[in-house]
Design an enzyme around this catalytic site. Structure first.
Site, PDB file in Angstrom:
ATOM      1  N   GLY A  31       0.794  -1.186  -0.109  1.00 55.80           N
ATOM      2  CA  GLY A  31      -0.054  -0.039  -0.102  1.00 55.80           C
ATOM      3  C   GLY A  31       0.758   1.226   0.000  1.00 55.80           C
ATOM      4  N   ASN A  32       0.201   2.411   0.192  1.00 55.80           N
ATOM      5  CA  ASN A  32       0.702   3.628   0.160  1.00 55.80           C
ATOM      6  C   ASN A  32       1.490   3.911  -0.989  1.00 55.80           C
ATOM      7  OD1 ASN A  32       3.461   5.816   1.052  1.00 55.80           O
ATOM      8  ND2 ASN A  32       1.452   6.284   1.305  1.00 55.80           N
ATOM      9  N   HIS A  37       4.211   1.654  -8.047  1.00 56.54           N
ATOM     10  CA  HIS A  37       3.163   0.257  -8.043  1.00 56.54           C
ATOM     11  C   HIS A  37       2.230   0.355  -9.361  1.00 56.54           C
ATOM     12  CE1 HIS A  37       4.180   1.337  -3.672  1.00 56.54           C
ATOM     13  NE2 HIS A  37       4.176   0.152  -3.696  1.00 56.54           N
ATOM     14  N   ASP A 152      13.233  -3.629  -5.804  1.00 55.61           N
ATOM     15  CA  ASP A 152      13.459  -4.714  -4.750  1.00 55.61           C
ATOM     16  C   ASP A 152      14.169  -5.809  -5.449  1.00 55.61           C
ATOM     17  OD1 ASP A 152      11.904  -3.506  -2.116  1.00 55.61           O
ATOM     18  OD2 ASP A 152      10.619  -3.312  -3.854  1.00 55.61           O
ATOM     19  N   SER A 187       9.597   5.233  -3.376  1.00 53.61           N
ATOM     20  CA  SER A 187       9.253   4.277  -2.335  1.00 53.61           C
ATOM     21  C   SER A 187       8.502   4.848  -1.442  1.00 53.61           C
ATOM     22  CB  SER A 187      10.743   3.958  -1.609  1.00 53.61           C
ATOM     23  OG  SER A 187      10.454   3.386  -0.709  1.00 53.61           O
TER      24      SER A 187
HETATM   25  P1  AMP Z   1       5.959  -2.470  -1.507  1.00 57.66           P
HETATM   26  O1  AMP Z   1       4.543  -1.930  -1.559  1.00 57.66           O
HETATM   27  O2  AMP Z   1       6.962  -1.541  -1.490  1.00 57.66           O
HETATM   28  O3  AMP Z   1       6.209  -3.700  -0.912  1.00 57.66           O
HETATM   29  O4  AMP Z   1       6.219  -2.724  -3.129  1.00 57.66           O
HETATM   30  C1  AMP Z   1       5.436  -3.544  -4.033  1.00 57.66           C
HETATM   31  C2  AMP Z   1       5.799  -3.829  -5.297  1.00 57.66           C
HETATM   32  O5  AMP Z   1       6.248  -2.596  -5.755  1.00 57.66           O
HETATM   33  C3  AMP Z   1       7.140  -4.614  -5.192  1.00 57.66           C
HETATM   34  O6  AMP Z   1       7.181  -5.559  -6.334  1.00 57.66           O
HETATM   35  C4  AMP Z   1       8.366  -3.585  -5.512  1.00 57.66           C
HETATM   36  O7  AMP Z   1       9.439  -3.785  -6.023  1.00 57.66           O
HETATM   37  C5  AMP Z   1       7.454  -2.542  -6.406  1.00 57.66           C
HETATM   38  N1  AMP Z   1       7.989  -1.356  -6.325  1.00 57.66           N
HETATM   39  C6  AMP Z   1       8.019  -0.475  -5.340  1.00 57.66           C
HETATM   40  N2  AMP Z   1       8.670   0.730  -5.589  1.00 57.66           N
HETATM   41  C7  AMP Z   1       8.931   0.804  -6.793  1.00 57.66           C
HETATM   42  C8  AMP Z   1       9.475   1.636  -7.931  1.00 57.66           C
HETATM   43  N3  AMP Z   1       9.991   2.878  -7.562  1.00 57.66           N
HETATM   44  N4  AMP Z   1       9.596   1.155  -9.324  1.00 57.66           N
HETATM   45  C9  AMP Z   1       9.025   0.010  -9.775  1.00 57.66           C
HETATM   46  N5  AMP Z   1       8.490  -0.813  -8.830  1.00 57.66           N
HETATM   47  C10 AMP Z   1       8.509  -0.415  -7.392  1.00 57.66           C
END
Ligand code: AMP
Length: 282
Positions: A31-32, A37, A152, A187
């Site tokens: 989320g967020n 995303h 990631d 992020s």
């Molecule tokens: P998270 O919500 O941070 O756990 O991320 C969820 C998914 O979004 C994961 O597959 C991350 O690698 C991807 N993600 C997060 N930030 C980015 C970004 N800046 N660019 C591409 N994918 C992202």
């Protein structure tokens, strides 16, 4: 977009879509949501007819002194963003839906060796939490394809390995890193940065790009290069956790003759931990 909260609901929704001949894409998140995303959702749409997004801030992947409680929860704004990119279903399980028997006795999925280095070395148990929740989400949603961000990098490699080792019949797709104008990888944790820290954060990507140029220019003394990059990061005001030139697939330290290289880095800026990477194909 339908918002679903239980395993039964998401299973039924996906099962009906599949019976109607749809290919199901899946984007797990905490989320967020930001543009990174949303790019994953767009990517999922290129090969899939229906996209499921999950939001679950997984306590199992946070260390005791980490930011699980503080992690931003912004469901209303997330729903609006997901609707704008044509998400079919949003799956938001509660903690008791995810871990009905509690976390302590939850059966775990462990990818060996490659989870002990880089982020795994600084965040013991982190990847065990990630692989366990992703395996559960895969079994709850039963998608045809799942999209993860290259942001990631280690997580993506670990999930690919889990899928391979456990013969999980889901195509794992990678999506490129979405960045702010100054290069900082988007992020949810960037929101923790103070106004003074935010311009400093750009140096992480700058150091990665510098190291990439050095390698493309012919340098192969990776250990010295890593040390120089860490010094740059310290001078910029960050506390480097690691800055590592590795082999793209094994995540082991790169050898001078390797063709498929990635540089992964993690830093602390104030209280915020930032990660980023660049890829080099020689
Ligand atoms: P998270 O919500 O941070 O756990 O991320 C969820 C998914 O979004 C994961 O597959 C991350 O690698 C991807 N993600 C997060 N930030 C980015 C970004 N800046 N660019 C591409 N994918 C992202």
């Amino acid at each position: 977009m339908q918002v679903l909260r239980t395993v039964n609901e998401i299973r039924q929704a996906v099962s009906s879509a599949r019976k109607a001949g749809k290919r199901i894409g899946f984007v797990p998140t905490m989320g967020n949501l930001h543009e990174g995303h949303l790019q994953l959702v767009r990517q999922a749409h290129t090969n899939c007819d229906v996209v499921v997004v999950s939001i679950f801030v997984n306590p199992l992947q946070f260390g005791l002194n980490e930011d699980w409680e503080q992690y931003p929860r912004t469901l209303e704004a997330d729903i609006e963003k997901l609707t704008s990119v044509n998400t079919g279903f949003l799956y938001c399980p509660t903690e008791s839906e995810m871990y009905p028997n509690g976390m302590a006795t939850q059966t775990k999925v462990e990818v060996a060796v490659m989870t002990n280095v880089l982020c795994g070395a600084s965040r013991p148990g982190h990847f065990l939490g990630v692989t366990t929740v992703v395996a559960k989400l895969f079994n709850m949603v039963l998608p045809d394809e799942a999209v993860f961000g290259i942001k990631d990098y280690q997580q993506l490699a670990v999930i690919r390995r889990m899928a391979e080792d456990l013969c999980i019949p889901i195509q794992i797709t990678a999506a490129p890193i979405a960045r702010a104008e100054d290069g900082l990888a988007l992020s949810s944790r960037n929101g923790y940065l103070t106004a003074a820290e935010r311009p400093v954060a750009t140096h992480l990507y700058q150091s990665l790009c510098w190291a990439k140029q050095q390698i493309e220019g012919g340098r192969s003394d990776f250990a010295a290069l890593e040390a120089e990059a860490k010094t740059q990061l310290k001078h910029a005001g960050m506390r480097p956790d690691y800055f590592s030139v590795i082999h793209q697939k094994t995540l082991e330290p790169a050898k001078a003759q390797d063709k498929q290289i990635a540089i992964l880095a993690a830093v602390y800026l104030g209280k915020t931990r930032l990660i980023d990477n660049v890829i080099i194909n020689r």
